[in-house]
Design an enzyme around this catalytic site. Sequence first.
Site, short mmCIF file in Angstrom:
data_model
loop_
_atom_site.label_atom_id
_atom_site.label_comp_id
_atom_site.label_asym_id
_atom_site.label_seq_id
_atom_site.Cartn_x
_atom_site.Cartn_y
_atom_site.Cartn_z
N LEU A 166 0.84 -1.20 0.00
CA LEU A 166 0.00 0.00 0.00
C LEU A 166 0.89 1.26 0.00
O LEU A 166 0.70 2.17 -0.80
CB LEU A 166 -0.90 -0.03 1.25
N GLU B 31 3.77 4.05 -0.38
CA GLU B 31 4.60 4.51 -1.49
C GLU B 31 5.64 5.50 -0.97
O GLU B 31 5.52 5.98 0.16
CB GLU B 31 3.71 5.18 -2.56
N GLY C 130 5.95 8.55 -1.44
CA GLY C 130 5.35 9.83 -1.04
C GLY C 130 4.07 9.70 -0.25
O GLY C 130 3.40 10.69 0.03
N GLU D 39 1.99 -0.27 10.12
CA GLU D 39 0.57 -0.64 10.29
C GLU D 39 -0.24 0.53 10.87
O GLU D 39 -1.20 0.35 11.59
CB GLU D 39 0.46 -1.88 11.18
N GLY D 40 0.21 1.77 10.52
CA GLY D 40 -0.46 2.98 11.03
C GLY D 40 0.28 3.49 12.26
O GLY D 40 0.33 2.80 13.28
#
Length: 379
Positions: free
Chosen positions: A125, A127, A129, A362-363
Amino acid sequence: MDFELSETQQLIRQTARDFATAELEPGAGERERKGEFPGALLRKMAELGLMGVNVPERFGGVEAGVVAYALAMMEIARACASTAVTMAVTNMVAEIICKFGDDSQRQAHVPKLTSGAYPAGAFALTEPGSGSDAAALRTTARRDGGGWVLNGTKQFITSGAHAGVNVVWARTGGPGPKGISTFLVTPDTPGLKIGPEEKKMGLRASNTVSLVFEDARLPASALLGEEGRGFPIAMTALDGGRIGVASQAIGIGTAALEAAVRYAKERCTFGKPIAEHQAIQWMLADSDTELDAARLLVLRAAWLKERGRPFTREASMGKLVSTESANRVCARAFQIHGGYGYVEDYPVERYLRDCRVTTIYEGTSEIQRMVLARMLLRD
Ligand code: CAA
């Protein structure tokens, strides 16, 4: 309220604990120092059912539920956090394909993930940026003939060089979350290049690379779920993934606390073991309490997910508290070891390094607070 574990949950926890103690722990420090991917160990874990703990039996999983999965993750991470993150992402990928895939996608990939035929699965998921702001991703997928052509780069992909299947998010429409779709990408895809391995602060026995798509061609059957509905798939998967990373942090923290207790009983200062000094006792007591509170929060989130009930809030709380607590626990264990904590003869420096990323991936903790505050203010 019933705090007893079922027989199945106890069995899975014991299986993971026995394997972790006998096979993972002895070489964990050396593998981490050398950056050695635990390929053979992962295959053995798959044979024990640890790559599909919450996956239906018909796809090769053990169907033992989410609580059992969290307990197993805590045990594996207690011995080797690098192996634990690889296991976490592989279980997550198997669950995503089970939940959102069609039958041929499930049959094609899930038994290979759970059996160890694929060394791992990867979740792509992030990237270069866009990390926290996942909906800002720029990788594109355009229709071409009967299939898709992907262009873009994915960054910090766990197991990216070993995965038998990558779940990849790409933009098929306009800006924002509604223009995003999900694809299943195998490593033989023409136009897919694997970037060099990242040199990380910790978890060096796990593999982290970039994935570069240069006119990468995918068949029509690579689309997972509906076009334009990829973002909610990522969010749903991350809710579950947060239970995995929270459990990983608890496992690392538990190992650090155990090391601190051991050392405090052995090391003497001012004529007695340092465990008899109140300064050390309070650190140990705080660590034990924080880890137990975290464990309860995470198991509640797992229990809710297992029952098909909403668990976004509880998973974010569990991840926030567990990862922040485990970092404090590792820092205290390090402090208790004094100068010996700073050298590789003792494992606490590794625990501290391995644990650090749990408040990031994971956030981040800040994203968990954002999820929680939004829900609180909305409701
Ligand atoms: N479950 C299901 N759907 C959800 C959801 C959830 N928990 N949260 C949001 N959605 C849906 C929304 O309902 C909405 O759908 P509709 O348009 O149909 O209503 C859509 O997703 C967009 O939601 P938001 O407006 O809330 O999206 P946002 O752009 O504001 O972003 C965010 C929300 C929570 C900040 C999100 O971007 C996020 O979680 N960021 C962190 C990313 C992350 O965790 N990355 C980890 C990478 S993987 C990793 O680290 C693996 C590893 O190696 C270990």
